[in-house]
Design a protein around this motif. Structure first.
Motif, PDB file in Angstrom:
ATOM      1  N   ASN A  29       0.846  -1.425  -0.062  1.00  0.00           N
ATOM      2  CA  ASN A  29       0.018   0.052   0.071  1.00  0.00           C
ATOM      3  C   ASN A  29       0.893   1.394   0.015  1.00  0.00           C
ATOM      4  O   ASN A  29       0.608   2.136  -0.673  1.00  0.00           O
ATOM      5  CB  ASN A  29      -0.851   0.087   1.210  1.00  0.00           C
ATOM      6  CG  ASN A  29      -2.251  -0.665   1.090  1.00  0.00           C
ATOM      7  OD1 ASN A  29      -2.387  -1.815   0.443  1.00  0.00           O
ATOM      8  ND2 ASN A  29      -3.208   0.009   1.335  1.00  0.00           N
ATOM      9  N   PHE A  30       1.868   1.259   1.010  1.00  0.00           N
ATOM     10  CA  PHE A  30       2.350   2.871   1.341  1.00  0.00           C
ATOM     11  C   PHE A  30       3.617   2.853   0.319  1.00  0.00           C
ATOM     12  O   PHE A  30       4.558   1.871   0.218  1.00  0.00           O
ATOM     13  CB  PHE A  30       2.968   2.710   2.994  1.00  0.00           C
ATOM     14  CG  PHE A  30       1.675   2.674   3.757  1.00  0.00           C
ATOM     15  CD1 PHE A  30       0.971   3.852   3.931  1.00  0.00           C
ATOM     16  CD2 PHE A  30       1.144   1.402   4.048  1.00  0.00           C
ATOM     17  CE1 PHE A  30      -0.242   3.894   4.608  1.00  0.00           C
ATOM     18  CE2 PHE A  30      -0.110   1.614   4.885  1.00  0.00           C
ATOM     19  CZ  PHE A  30      -0.866   2.602   5.331  1.00  0.00           C
ATOM     20  N   ALA A  31       4.079   4.000  -0.088  1.00  0.00           N
ATOM     21  CA  ALA A  31       4.932   4.587  -1.069  1.00  0.00           C
ATOM     22  C   ALA A  31       6.196   4.385  -0.460  1.00  0.00           C
ATOM     23  O   ALA A  31       7.331   4.169  -1.105  1.00  0.00           O
ATOM     24  CB  ALA A  31       4.616   5.611  -1.824  1.00  0.00           C
ATOM     25  N   ASP A  32       6.427   4.845   1.024  1.00  0.00           N
ATOM     26  CA  ASP A  32       7.578   4.971   1.580  1.00  0.00           C
ATOM     27  C   ASP A  32       7.976   3.727   2.227  1.00  0.00           C
ATOM     28  O   ASP A  32       7.394   3.422   3.242  1.00  0.00           O
ATOM     29  CB  ASP A  32       7.460   6.002   2.504  1.00  0.00           C
ATOM     30  CG  ASP A  32       8.669   6.499   3.148  1.00  0.00           C
ATOM     31  OD1 ASP A  32       9.744   5.508   3.115  1.00  0.00           O
ATOM     32  OD2 ASP A  32       9.133   7.409   3.677  1.00  0.00           O
ATOM     33  N   ARG A  33       8.730   2.866   1.587  1.00  0.00           N
ATOM     34  CA  ARG A  33       8.971   1.514   2.057  1.00  0.00           C
ATOM     35  C   ARG A  33       9.814   1.738   3.259  1.00  0.00           C
ATOM     36  O   ARG A  33       9.600   0.649   4.128  1.00  0.00           O
ATOM     37  CB  ARG A  33       9.728   0.548   0.863  1.00  0.00           C
ATOM     38  CG  ARG A  33       9.183   0.834  -0.423  1.00  0.00           C
ATOM     39  CD  ARG A  33       7.923   0.306  -0.464  1.00  0.00           C
ATOM     40  NE  ARG A  33       7.665  -1.036  -0.108  1.00  0.00           N
ATOM     41  CZ  ARG A  33       6.530  -1.635   0.371  1.00  0.00           C
ATOM     42  NH1 ARG A  33       5.461  -0.914   0.379  1.00  0.00           N
ATOM     43  NH2 ARG A  33       6.803  -2.947   0.842  1.00  0.00           N
ATOM     44  N   ALA A  34      10.758   2.389   3.348  1.00  0.00           N
ATOM     45  CA  ALA A  34      11.658   2.553   4.637  1.00  0.00           C
ATOM     46  C   ALA A  34      10.869   2.837   5.577  1.00  0.00           C
ATOM     47  O   ALA A  34      11.036   2.252   6.841  1.00  0.00           O
ATOM     48  CB  ALA A  34      12.652   3.593   4.441  1.00  0.00           C
ATOM     49  N   ALA A  35       9.806   3.832   5.705  1.00  0.00           N
ATOM     50  CA  ALA A  35       9.037   4.094   6.710  1.00  0.00           C
ATOM     51  C   ALA A  35       8.019   2.927   7.052  1.00  0.00           C
ATOM     52  O   ALA A  35       7.612   2.594   8.138  1.00  0.00           O
ATOM     53  CB  ALA A  35       8.065   5.353   6.391  1.00  0.00           C
ATOM     54  N   TYR A  36       7.641   2.221   6.223  1.00  0.00           N
ATOM     55  CA  TYR A  36       6.750   1.008   6.326  1.00  0.00           C
ATOM     56  C   TYR A  36       7.568   0.146   7.113  1.00  0.00           C
ATOM     57  O   TYR A  36       7.123  -0.372   7.970  1.00  0.00           O
ATOM     58  CB  TYR A  36       6.427   0.370   4.842  1.00  0.00           C
ATOM     59  CG  TYR A  36       5.699  -0.757   4.900  1.00  0.00           C
ATOM     60  CD1 TYR A  36       4.344  -0.847   5.128  1.00  0.00           C
ATOM     61  CD2 TYR A  36       6.358  -2.275   4.901  1.00  0.00           C
ATOM     62  CE1 TYR A  36       3.558  -2.101   5.461  1.00  0.00           C
ATOM     63  CE2 TYR A  36       5.669  -3.158   4.923  1.00  0.00           C
ATOM     64  CZ  TYR A  36       4.252  -3.489   5.336  1.00  0.00           C
ATOM     65  OH  TYR A  36       3.709  -4.558   5.205  1.00  0.00           O
ATOM     66  N   ARG A  37       8.916  -0.392   6.793  1.00  0.00           N
ATOM     67  CA  ARG A  37       9.705  -1.291   7.399  1.00  0.00           C
ATOM     68  C   ARG A  37       9.728  -0.979   8.788  1.00  0.00           C
ATOM     69  O   ARG A  37       9.853  -1.522   9.688  1.00  0.00           O
ATOM     70  CB  ARG A  37      10.893  -1.475   6.675  1.00  0.00           C
ATOM     71  CG  ARG A  37      11.011  -2.485   5.456  1.00  0.00           C
ATOM     72  CD  ARG A  37      12.069  -2.913   5.022  1.00  0.00           C
ATOM     73  NE  ARG A  37      12.908  -1.596   4.327  1.00  0.00           N
ATOM     74  CZ  ARG A  37      12.871  -1.443   3.388  1.00  0.00           C
ATOM     75  NH1 ARG A  37      11.752  -1.690   2.476  1.00  0.00           N
ATOM     76  NH2 ARG A  37      13.455  -0.356   2.848  1.00  0.00           N
ATOM     77  N   PRO A  70      -6.471   6.639  12.631  1.00  0.00           N
ATOM     78  CA  PRO A  70      -5.838   7.701  12.372  1.00  0.00           C
ATOM     79  C   PRO A  70      -4.245   7.431  12.526  1.00  0.00           C
ATOM     80  O   PRO A  70      -3.800   6.309  13.040  1.00  0.00           O
ATOM     81  CB  PRO A  70      -6.238   8.824  13.201  1.00  0.00           C
ATOM     82  CG  PRO A  70      -6.528   8.060  14.685  1.00  0.00           C
ATOM     83  CD  PRO A  70      -7.284   6.461  14.243  1.00  0.00           C
ATOM     84  N   GLY A  71      -3.583   8.222  11.731  1.00  0.00           N
ATOM     85  CA  GLY A  71      -2.103   7.807  11.669  1.00  0.00           C
ATOM     86  C   GLY A  71      -1.329   7.821  10.382  1.00  0.00           C
ATOM     87  O   GLY A  71      -2.241   8.047   9.230  1.00  0.00           O
ATOM     88  N   LYS A  72      -0.335   7.806  10.290  1.00  0.00           N
ATOM     89  CA  LYS A  72       0.305   8.011   8.767  1.00  0.00           C
ATOM     90  C   LYS A  72       1.621   6.994   9.030  1.00  0.00           C
ATOM     91  O   LYS A  72       2.271   6.672  10.012  1.00  0.00           O
ATOM     92  CB  LYS A  72       1.181   9.440   8.721  1.00  0.00           C
ATOM     93  CG  LYS A  72       0.180  10.209   8.357  1.00  0.00           C
ATOM     94  CD  LYS A  72       0.730  11.848   8.174  1.00  0.00           C
ATOM     95  CE  LYS A  72       1.343  12.284   9.820  1.00  0.00           C
ATOM     96  NZ  LYS A  72       1.966  13.352   9.968  1.00  0.00           N
ATOM     97  N   ILE A  73       2.070   6.641   7.692  1.00  0.00           N
ATOM     98  CA  ILE A  73       3.120   5.816   7.350  1.00  0.00           C
ATOM     99  C   ILE A  73       3.949   6.671   6.747  1.00  0.00           C
ATOM    100  O   ILE A  73       3.753   6.994   5.586  1.00  0.00           O
ATOM    101  CB  ILE A  73       2.964   4.385   6.717  1.00  0.00           C
ATOM    102  CG1 ILE A  73       2.203   3.524   7.784  1.00  0.00           C
ATOM    103  CG2 ILE A  73       4.327   3.891   6.184  1.00  0.00           C
ATOM    104  CD1 ILE A  73       2.646   3.037   8.658  1.00  0.00           C
ATOM    105  N   GLY A  74       5.243   7.354   7.225  1.00  0.00           N
ATOM    106  CA  GLY A  74       5.864   8.153   6.564  1.00  0.00           C
ATOM    107  C   GLY A  74       5.026   9.615   6.528  1.00  0.00           C
ATOM    108  O   GLY A  74       4.296   9.703   7.595  1.00  0.00           O
TER     109      GLY A  74
END
Ligand code: MN
Length: 192
Positions: A29-37, A70-74
């Motif tokens: 889903n999330f574009a920012d792979r580093a933030a996801y990991r 609510p929240g964000k990944i990156g």
């Protein structure tokens, strides 16, 4: 069953068990792979859906109560996986109950993308052939109903592989809709 109680604040139908989706269920889903990991150990709950599929056969409906945390990944807000209906002509009605959200809609046939608000006192019509995803841009859970023909079915793969063409990110404290390709270029530039 013809009658159920639900709680529009917590997004719960006491008589039924929800399906829960954690971050680890949203691999692509999330574009920012580093933030996801970086968040995988914590593996937060992203959303729950309680589906009511008591009737089937021509003319019957299925429906579900969704709660998106609510929240964000990156910089990207929490979102659902998003899907097309397996039976592509099937439309859906979303009814916002609580929170502040957006729906991302992408017509599979034309590639046209649009974003609509989803919050209390709003209703969103999702036509057939349209991939749809909800995004929580607020600070409390986003709670909503989705009501659709029982024959619709959920196709996660068609959109999963290439993902939606646009992303919803936070910029200077406010949501910003941008092309995924442009956001990916931004992330790449930052990583250098
Ligand atoms: Mn749907």
């Amino acid at each position: 069953m013809d009658f159920l109680h639900f709680d529009p604040k917590d997004g719960v139908i006491p008589a039924r068990a929800p399906v829960q989706r954690f971050l680890s269920d949203l691999e692509s889903n999330f574009a920012d792979r580093a933030a996801y990991r970086a968040r995988l150990n914590e593996n937060p709950l992203i959303y729950r859906v309680t589906s009511i599929e008591d009737y089937s056969g021509a003319g019957q409906l299925h429906y579900g109560l969704g709660v998106l945390m609510p929240g964000k990944i990156g910089r990207e807000y929490f979102m659902t996986k998003g899907h097309l209906h397996t039976w592509r002509p099937a439309a859906e009605v979303y009814i916002g109950l609580r929170g502040r959200g957006l729906m991302v809609l992408e017509d599979e046939r034309t590639g046209e993308c649009r974003v609509t608000p989803l919050e209390a006192n709003t209703v969103v019509y999702v036509p057939g052939w349209t991939a749809h995803r909800t995004v929580n841009i607020g600070e409390e859970p986003l709670v909503y109903w989705g009501i659709f023909p029982c024959e619709a079915g959920h196709d996660y793969d068609a959109i999963g592989e290439r993902n939606f063409r646009i992303v919803v990110i936070e910029k200077d404290g406010a949501p910003l809709v941008m092309e995924r390709s442009a956001f990916l270029r931004e992330l790449e530039a930052q990583a250098l």
